[in-house]
Enzyme design. Structure first.
Site, short mmCIF file in Angstrom:
data_model
loop_
_atom_site.label_atom_id
_atom_site.label_comp_id
_atom_site.label_asym_id
_atom_site.label_seq_id
_atom_site.Cartn_x
_atom_site.Cartn_y
_atom_site.Cartn_z
N LYS A 20 0.69 -1.27 -0.59
CA LYS A 20 -0.30 0.27 0.17
C LYS A 20 0.92 0.89 0.13
O LYS A 20 1.69 1.42 0.27
CB LYS A 20 -0.59 -0.13 1.55
N PHE A 66 -15.91 3.26 6.88
CA PHE A 66 -14.79 3.33 6.92
C PHE A 66 -14.51 3.41 5.44
O PHE A 66 -13.37 3.72 4.60
CB PHE A 66 -13.40 1.97 7.54
N ARG A 114 1.68 -7.37 8.21
CA ARG A 114 0.85 -6.33 9.03
C ARG A 114 1.51 -5.49 10.37
O ARG A 114 1.48 -4.81 10.50
CB ARG A 114 -0.44 -6.58 9.08
N ASN A 124 -3.47 -0.69 6.96
CA ASN A 124 -2.30 -2.01 7.02
C ASN A 124 -1.03 -2.39 7.08
O ASN A 124 -1.06 -3.79 6.78
CB ASN A 124 -3.56 -3.17 7.75
N HIS A 127 -1.93 -5.59 1.35
CA HIS A 127 -3.41 -6.42 0.40
C HIS A 127 -3.40 -8.08 0.81
O HIS A 127 -2.22 -8.10 -0.25
CB HIS A 127 -4.34 -5.83 -0.45
#
Length: 212
Positions: A20, A66, A114, A124, A127
């Site tokens: 990410k 979220f 994570r 986090n 993915h």
């Protein structure tokens, strides 16, 4: 009475991994962990998704509290997507990732990715596809040209052949007619190996970057 047994099959499962935006600078060390964990990085892309593209990718989360923060986070900068392959790739990658909430991961799975790279329940770090259906959809989203086992049948197979196989085969057969080699089968086999546009990009240190 003889029992007919099916022939043995080698099945290598694929899953989608995403590094990410906030930890893209850790890509090299994360890839090293992935490779040392027995995965092959089949393909890799570095891209920057728009909020709309993130919404489409996380469509199953639409409507949750979220969701706006998730799409904003995932579109905040470049990210790295990878197709990982190995036996039971989906479950092994999820195990390596640890719990979705990085704060929980730090308490219960301190050695997970994570726990090491994540910040909180939203940021986090990485993915992973939750199951085969998700892996198939997510890989197709990020890598539209890739086909995920099991091989499609029926109309889907015909479409794949017409789009990805027949043009190359026709080109090879045309060249075969021009060259007229002594052993046409061996010549065509060698030509297809050299000119296969769908050859997997197997690499240990991927460097290909593509804008989205």
């Amino acid at each position: 009475m003889e029992i007919s047994m099916p022939p043995p099959q080698i099945y290598v499962e694929k899953t989608l991994a995403i590094i990410k935006p906030d930890i893209v600078d850790k890509e090299e060390e994360i890839q090293d962990i992935i490779l040392r964990s027995g995965f092959t990085i089949v393909q890799r892309r570095k891209l920057h998704l728009s909020p709309e593209q993130c919404s489409n990718f996380y469509v199953e989360q639409y409507g949750k509290m979220f969701f706006p923060n998730l799409t904003a986070y995932m579109s905040s900068g470049p990210l790295v997507t990878m197709i990982l392959a190995r036996h039971k790739a989906i479950s092994y990658w999820l195990e390596l990732l640890g719990p979705n909430n990085s704060l929980v991961a730090k308490e219960t799975h301190p050695d997970s990715l994570r726990a090491i790279y994540g910040t909180d329940d939203l940021r986090n770090a990485l993915h992973g596809s939750n199951d085969f259906a998700a892996a198939e959809r997510e890989i197709h989203f990020m890598f539209p040209e890739v086909i995920v086992e099991p091989i499609p049948i029926g109309q889907a197979a015909k479409d794949y052949l017409n789009l990805h196989i027949m043009p190359t085969l026709l080109e090879g057969l045309t060249e075969l007619c021009k060259q007229k080699p002594a052993d046409p089968l061996i010549w065509l086999a060698d030509w297809l190996l050299k000119n296969n546009p769908n050859k997997p990009k197997l690499c240990h240190h991927p460097i290909v970057e593509e804008p989205y």
